[in-house]
Design an enzyme around this catalytic site. Sequence first.
Site, short mmCIF file in Angstrom:
data_model
loop_
_atom_site.label_atom_id
_atom_site.label_comp_id
_atom_site.label_asym_id
_atom_site.label_seq_id
_atom_site.Cartn_x
_atom_site.Cartn_y
_atom_site.Cartn_z
N ALA A 211 106.16 9.01 31.96
CA ALA A 211 106.45 7.93 31.01
C ALA A 211 105.66 6.67 31.37
CB ALA A 211 107.95 7.68 30.95
N SER A 212 106.31 5.52 31.25
CA SER A 212 105.58 4.24 31.39
C SER A 212 105.17 3.92 32.82
CB SER A 212 106.43 3.11 30.83
OG SER A 212 106.62 3.26 29.43
N THR A 213 105.61 4.72 33.78
CA THR A 213 105.27 4.42 35.18
C THR A 213 103.78 4.53 35.45
OG1 THR A 213 105.67 6.72 35.85
CG2 THR A 213 107.54 5.19 36.00
#
Length: 475
Positions: free
Chosen positions: A331-333
């Site tokens: 995801a956004s990591t």
Amino acid sequence: MRSRNRQTIRDSHAEAALFNRRVGFAMFVVVVVFSVLLYNMYTLQVVQHESFQTRSNDNRIRVVPIAPNRGLIYDRNGILLAENRPVLSLEITPERVQNLEDTLQRLQQLLNLDDESVSDFYTAQKRERRFRSVIFLDSLNEEQIARFAVRQHEFPGVSLEARLVRHYPYADALTHALGYVAKINRNDVIELREQGVQANYAATRTIGKLGVEGFYEEQLHGTVGYQQVEVDIHGRMLRTLSIEPPIPGQDLYLEIDLPLQLKVDELLGDQRGSIIVMDPRDGGILAMVSKPSYNPNWFAQGISVAQYQSLLQSRHSPLLNRTTQGGYPPASTIKPQLAIVGLEEQIITPETKIWDPGWFQIKGVDHRYRDWLSWGHGWVNVTDAIVESCDTFYYDLALKLGIDTISEHMTQYGFGEYTGIDIAEETAAVMPSRGWKRARFNQPWYTGETVSIGIGQSYWTSTPMQLAVATSVVA
């Protein structure tokens, strides 16, 4: 008139000659027999002396292996994490027990044991000779020791024996980092034989299975020792002739910081998940927690069928090491790493801005890829996109980069690769590419999948350990 019987005159010379011939033949036979005996005696006592002496010693002298003490495991501060604790086990010598079945039943009632303990004993007994002791109960608690000690005189052939077993004082707080030891099984024997080290485990009952215990098994185990003992015709030990002491295993000092590990474990609580604390300067793992966990002492001291089934059937999968085996969409990591790729490839600059209306759309395609902020972030540059986690910015960036460039760079960050952490149970997860999808599904790569890759979705999966490594690179 009657005729008289005539008496034959004996020929003494002929009889003497016959007697002498018989005596001579008998003497010849005796000489031949004694010659054969003397030859055999000479052969046995002179010619084959060394061979028969060796056989005699083999029958009289036994070489008994001695298990080495397993190396201890400490944290970076010298706090003991895995130790060898003395315990008392209950052992039975079948030859000295008149009624084995009755003895087992009485012990079962006295110590409050289930039928599994009895069946396990019978299984172990089949592998041993009757005069050798067989373990009936691996480790007794204080109450069981007291109960048996009071009535020990009622159980001839049954004794308490002291030995060392692996113990993990912090139980489930370190399970997925340390791993555990357990009894050597058939598969372990096959593997040890293939490695050519089976002789070194002649007196060892347990072996490292997972985690650090499994990865550093060779260093932790040590080298087996031996003692020469004299035995009687039945194989019973009479006395010890010589001893070659075993070499203890090496102690290990880990990067784990126990106070930090316990704090992280407390913060995660009963939630499912994992937390990793890494020193970006050298990659040292200061804390590594995966929840839910389990007590490794169950395996070290002999896990019951009920305990093992409870772990296997749990819907929370406590046996899964989520830090290295759990594959999840990053995801956004991964947005900081993707931004760096865009800057390195000169697709964007620190000043590049795009308009975010709350969605992104591929030219000529009706489908809209939504931003988490439905009304959008307005004008954003790369710094704003990282701070606000703007999905639209990364949809656009991923499409401009393309899957080939993204896959190549993200592999360098460690995605889709083993991290090299010193525990065996690790998965490489998935860093998708055109070739990967063709091999996996026999399908081409679609543009829309590249857009989803921009926010760490689609086929992309990562372990928490891979994320920690990739983040430490940026840090």
